[in-house]
Design an enzyme around this catalytic site. Structure first.
Site, short mmCIF file in Angstrom:
data_model
loop_
_atom_site.label_atom_id
_atom_site.label_comp_id
_atom_site.label_asym_id
_atom_site.label_seq_id
_atom_site.Cartn_x
_atom_site.Cartn_y
_atom_site.Cartn_z
N LYS A 52 -17.65 -1.09 5.85
CA LYS A 52 -18.00 -2.09 5.01
C LYS A 52 -19.63 -2.02 4.73
O LYS A 52 -20.06 -1.95 3.65
CB LYS A 52 -17.83 -3.36 5.35
CG LYS A 52 -18.03 -4.42 4.27
CD LYS A 52 -17.48 -5.95 4.91
CE LYS A 52 -18.07 -7.07 3.93
NZ LYS A 52 -17.62 -8.23 4.40
N GLU A 97 1.08 -1.36 0.05
CA GLU A 97 -0.11 -0.10 -0.17
C GLU A 97 0.93 1.25 0.06
O GLU A 97 0.36 2.19 -0.41
CB GLU A 97 -0.91 -0.09 1.12
CG GLU A 97 -2.28 -0.89 0.94
CD GLU A 97 -1.68 -2.27 1.69
OE1 GLU A 97 -0.61 -2.58 1.99
OE2 GLU A 97 -2.69 -3.16 1.78
N PHE A 139 -11.40 -7.15 14.26
CA PHE A 139 -10.23 -7.59 13.44
C PHE A 139 -9.99 -6.68 12.56
O PHE A 139 -10.70 -6.09 11.67
CB PHE A 139 -10.63 -8.83 12.74
CG PHE A 139 -9.53 -9.47 11.92
CD1 PHE A 139 -8.25 -9.78 12.17
CD2 PHE A 139 -9.86 -9.65 10.42
CE1 PHE A 139 -7.39 -10.28 11.48
CE2 PHE A 139 -8.97 -10.07 9.57
CZ PHE A 139 -7.68 -10.22 10.21
N GLN A 140 -8.65 -6.25 12.27
CA GLN A 140 -8.28 -5.29 11.43
C GLN A 140 -8.88 -3.64 11.56
O GLN A 140 -9.14 -3.13 10.81
CB GLN A 140 -8.15 -5.67 9.77
CG GLN A 140 -7.41 -6.84 9.78
CD GLN A 140 -7.20 -7.26 8.24
OE1 GLN A 140 -7.90 -7.19 7.67
NE2 GLN A 140 -6.06 -7.95 7.85
N MET A 157 23.95 8.81 1.86
CA MET A 157 23.92 10.20 2.52
C MET A 157 24.24 9.84 3.71
O MET A 157 24.78 10.93 4.37
CB MET A 157 22.45 10.87 2.11
CG MET A 157 22.28 12.01 2.53
SD MET A 157 23.62 13.21 2.14
CE MET A 157 22.77 13.86 0.35
C1 LIG Z 1 12.13 5.61 4.93
C2 LIG Z 1 13.70 6.29 5.21
N1 LIG Z 1 14.45 5.76 6.38
C3 LIG Z 1 15.51 6.26 6.24
C4 LIG Z 1 15.95 7.40 6.01
C5 LIG Z 1 17.35 8.45 6.45
N2 LIG Z 1 18.20 8.23 5.02
C6 LIG Z 1 18.30 9.50 4.44
S1 LIG Z 1 19.24 9.33 3.34
C7 LIG Z 1 19.53 7.78 3.40
C8 LIG Z 1 20.43 6.84 2.58
C9 LIG Z 1 19.91 6.59 1.29
O1 LIG Z 1 20.52 5.40 0.79
P1 LIG Z 1 20.40 5.04 -0.97
O2 LIG Z 1 18.94 4.79 -1.13
O3 LIG Z 1 21.17 3.89 -1.06
O4 LIG Z 1 20.83 6.45 -1.54
P2 LIG Z 1 22.18 7.17 -1.56
O5 LIG Z 1 22.37 8.29 -0.60
O6 LIG Z 1 23.16 6.12 -1.26
O7 LIG Z 1 22.33 7.75 -2.94
C10 LIG Z 1 18.90 7.32 4.60
C11 LIG Z 1 19.04 5.97 5.53
C12 LIG Z 1 15.03 8.10 4.83
N3 LIG Z 1 15.25 9.38 4.46
N4 LIG Z 1 13.96 7.55 4.82
#
Ligand SMILES: Cc1ncc(C[n+]2csc(CCOP(=O)(O)OP(=O)(O)O)c2C)c(N)n1
Ligand SMILES: [Mg+2]
Lengths: 179, 569
Positions: free
Chosen positions: B162, B50, B112-113, B470
């Site tokens: 529902k 979803e 439920f749910q 990042m």
């Molecule tokens: C759902 C979620 N979890 C954690 C983060 C924290 N976060 C920001 S950038 C990042 C790394 C992203 O890694 P990747 O998708 O490989 O992209 P890259 O920065 O390597 O290009 C994380 C863990 C986030 N922004 N969103």
């Protein structure tokens, strides 16, 4: 009311969950509510809320604007200052003995408050007024020993012929035209 | 005519112009799904999670400007939508989410749910409904779409027990809505606009800060007219990218944490900021107390609550950006801010910010630049979150209006794949590139199944650096390179794609980058390219967290000597 306190009057549609929407907004934005009072307004299906916030800890204008964004909130006005009447009702239950009961009654008289219940070891006092008055009475009664206190929270209204809720404009136009 | 609640919903959706719904069904939304075949105009796309439905609805909405729609069942179906709804809320994206709910008599019984999804989404929707009355469904749908699309757009959720779907009622679609508490101000106040015009005529170092509001209101022409008439440099926010052509002489990139150094310097030195349809997010402003210290601020926004929220404003104008700008443009005179523009051009020469280092490895920036070149800028770019997002925003040149789709406010990893899917469904004639991180891609990777099944021709470029890049960069710069929990063990993405019947290729050599992109574009359906990029490349420039824009860091810490002066405008 102390100068930093603001009374916001919000006109809201009477729908389930409106209070929740407003409470949620205050919580999530970190706004502090001093008091909130809700009741019917002059318009059917529209409730009037008076929300008191402390302007020294919360950006009042931000609160007003965020409240207005809630779809069920029709209008919010800040009715703080000289031209505003504010009232609050409090019930204060104090310890009382046969020896000091009359002293309590004298104080109650001076404040034009009422005694609404008496027992062998307590009296319940009802007082209406602005926050200062309620607080002054409380301070005096404190010496006797407070058992419990219940306050309604402030309600507010502007003086003079204007409506602080500014709801007239939203009432059916035909009414004003006919007159 | 008597209809079931489910039929009323479908009829109403058609009245609202809905063409496509992303969703997954379950017990309590079955009546609605069971009715769908009666309405072949409503295309339903079965997603695999979803969250994907909500992001796909967002991608559709962001790309088309129309309201995106998603369905989910109660409980876990509804909670799985939450991330996408929050994402839409923070970026002002119009979506309508419809969730099934347990029958009315069971509400409040922990059935439920059963989950209180209206309670859960209260702070992340523009408005939401628990519909208890079949006869009122038409009105609710009409309101929901109206609220989602008008004023400052945003997500609206309708929770639908529902039995309300099954019960019958007369259907007539309301003509008018009763929303006394909702009256967005569209026209700016004339005296405020006059004040703004005066400030603009007096300013010597004005900068326009343009945000997503310009795109939402379609004020491209009006913005251009303002900028060109008074010769005002235009800096955008991340979400404002592509509201003003980046190749325009007055375009000075975008500001903020990874914006161009010269854009940040321009804002820092400005004596007037004309903020248009933006909300002074902290990633854009840097430390607020140090933001544009010498500038007066004109703030044009449709949301009165944004004005004065983060930054003091001298001339607030509440209204629709397009309407306000067209009024403002009547009051402004031709002007040349020659010295100021010269100064900015100097800064751009001295701090070009977005060059690509010459090296044999595949730099992620190079991949993005190649995608730009192979698409000639004529594509919709959907990004993940993290380094890939910043490089995509920096190294692609966005001239085409509304050509960048990115999760700005929430910064949702996993946004990229489903959002690109939604964008492609909404704009089938556009080339859609999904620029993904290897981390984020794995968060919604199951939508490859949807893409394959529906043959949605998105082109996927994974910038595979083997890291949650990042975050690794922050560890590198601020945590003495302690790479705790950031290395990723990535599976073979091409093999995974193949398992879903999506062709793809892994690229390990720089010389193969361009040809792989071409191959992807020549393919009719979806295609995946797994670019093995330099693992420890960092994004620059960078305004460190908590610093002001003036404190922008430009030089990489690791000594990289040779910078190639390439394509820097
Ligand atoms: C759902 C979620 N979890 C954690 C983060 C924290 N976060 C920001 S950038 C990042 C790394 C992203 O890694 P990747 O998708 O490989 O992209 P890259 O920065 O390597 O290009 C994380 C863990 C986030 N922004 N969103
Ligand atoms: Mg990565």
């Amino acid at each position: 009311m102390a100068t930093t306190k603001h009374a916001l009057v919000a006109m809201v549609t009477d729908k389930p969950g409106v209070l929740n929407r407003i409470a949620s907004l205050f919580r999530r934005r970190g706004f502090n509510i001093e008091s909130i009072a809700v009741g019917h307004s002059e318009v059917p299906q529209i409730s009037r809320m008076t929300i008191v916030v402390d302007g020294s800890t919360t950006q009042v204008e931000q609160v007003r604007k965020q409240l207005e964004k809630v779809v069920d909130v029709i209008k919010v006005s800040d009715v703080t200052g000289e031209g505003t009447i504010t009232r609050e009702l409090a019930m204060i239950k104090v310890k009382a003995t046969s020896t000091n009961r009359s002293e309590i009654m004298q104080i109650v008289d001076i404040f034009r408050a009422n005694i609404v219940d008496v027992s062998s070891d307590s009296v319940a006092v009802e007082v209406t007024g602005d926050e200062e008055k309620v607080h002054s009475l409380y301070k005096l009664l404190r010496n006797f020993g407070i058992i419990e206190i219940a306050r309604t929270g402030v309600i507010a209204m502007t003086r003079g012929g204007e409506s602080s809720s500014m709801m007239e404009a939203r009432q059916p136009k035909s009414r004003t035209k006919k007159n | 005519m008597k209809m079931t609640g489910a039929q009323i919903i479908c009829e109403s959706l058609i009245k609202e112009g809905v063409e496509v719904i992303f969703g997954i069904l379950g017990g309590v939304i079955l009546p609605l799904y069971d009715t769908l075949p009666q309405y072949p105009q409503l295309r339903h796309i079965l997603v695999r999670h979803e969250q994907g439905a909500a992001h796909a609805a967002e991608g559709y909405a962001r790309a088309t400007g129309k309201v995106g729609v998603c369905f989910a069942t109660s409980g876990p179906g509804a909670t799985n939508l939450v991330t996408g709804i929050a994402d839409a809320c923070l970026d002002s994206v119009p979506i309508v989410a419809i969730t099934g709910q347990v029958i009315k008599p069971l509400i409040g019984k922990d059935a439920f749910q059963e989950i209180d999804i209206t309670g859960i989404t209260l702070p992340i929707t523009k408005h939401n409904y628990l519909s208890l009355d079949t006869a009122g469904l038409g009105e609710t749908i009409k309101e929901a779409f109206f609220l989602a699309r008008t004023g400052r757009p945003g997500p609206v959720l309708i929770d639908l027990p529902k039995d309300v779907q099954l019960n019958q009622a007369d259907f007539s679609y309301p003509e008018k809505l009763k929303l006394p508490g909702y009256k967005p101000t569209l026209k700016g106040h004339p005296s405020q606009i006059k004040k703004a015009a005066k400030l603009i005529s007096e300013a010597n170092q004005p900068v326009i800060l343009a945000g997503r509001g310009v795109i939402i209101s379609g004020a491209y022409k009006e913005l251009k007219c303002l900028a060109e008439t008074v010769q005002i440099p235009v800096v955008t926010t991340l979400l404002g990218i592509s509201c003003f052509p980046e190749s325009h002489v007055l375009s000075y990139g975008w500001l903020g944490m990874h914006g161009m150094a010269y854009a940040n310097m321009a804002v820092d030195a400005a004596d007037l900021i004309i903020a248009i349809g933006m909300r002074f997010d902290d990633r854009a402003t840097g430390r607020v107390s140090g933001f544009a210290p010498n500038a007066k601020v004109i703030h044009i926004d449709i949301d009165p609550a944004e004005i004065g929220k983060n930054v003091r404003v001298d001339v607030p104008i509440v209204g629709d950006v397009k309407s306000v700008l067209s009024e403002l443009n009547k009051l402004i005179n031709i002007k040349e801010n020659i010295e100021w523009i010269y100064q900015l051009d100097q800064w751009r020469k001295e701090h070009p910010s977005i060059m690509i280092r010459d090296c044999d490895e595949i730099l992620p920036q190079y991949v993005v630049r190649q995608i730009y070149e192979k698409t000639s800028g004529d594509a919709i770019i959907v990004t993940g979150v993290g380094q890939n997002q910043m490089w995509a925003a920096q190294h692609y040149f966005f001239d085409k209006p509304n050509s960048l789709i990115t999760s700005g406010g929430l910064g949702t990893m996993g946004f990229e794949l489903p959002a690109s899917m939604g964008a492609k469904v909404g704009c089938p004639n556009e080339t859609v590139w999904c620029i993904a991180g290897d981390g984020g891609f794995q968060m919604t990777i199951q939508e490859l199944a949807t893409i394959a099944k529906e043959n949605i021709a998105v082109k996927i470029a994974i910038l595979n650096n083997g890291f949650l890049g990042m975050v690794r960069q922050w560890q590198d710069l601020f945590y003495e390179k302690r790479y705790v929990a950031t290395p990723l063990n990535c599976p073979d993405f091409v093999k995974i794609a193949e398992a879903y019947c999506i062709p793809g290729v892994t690229v390990k050599q720089k010389r193969d980058v361009g040809p792989a992109i071409e191959k992807a574009m020549n393919e009719h359906g979806p295609y995946l390219v797994n670019f093995m990029v330099e693992p420890e490349e960092n994004v620059y420039p960078m305004v460190p967290p908590g610093a002001s824009l003036a404190e922008v860091m430009e030089e990489p810490k690791k000594g990289v000597s040779k910078w190639q002066q390439q394509n820097t405008l």
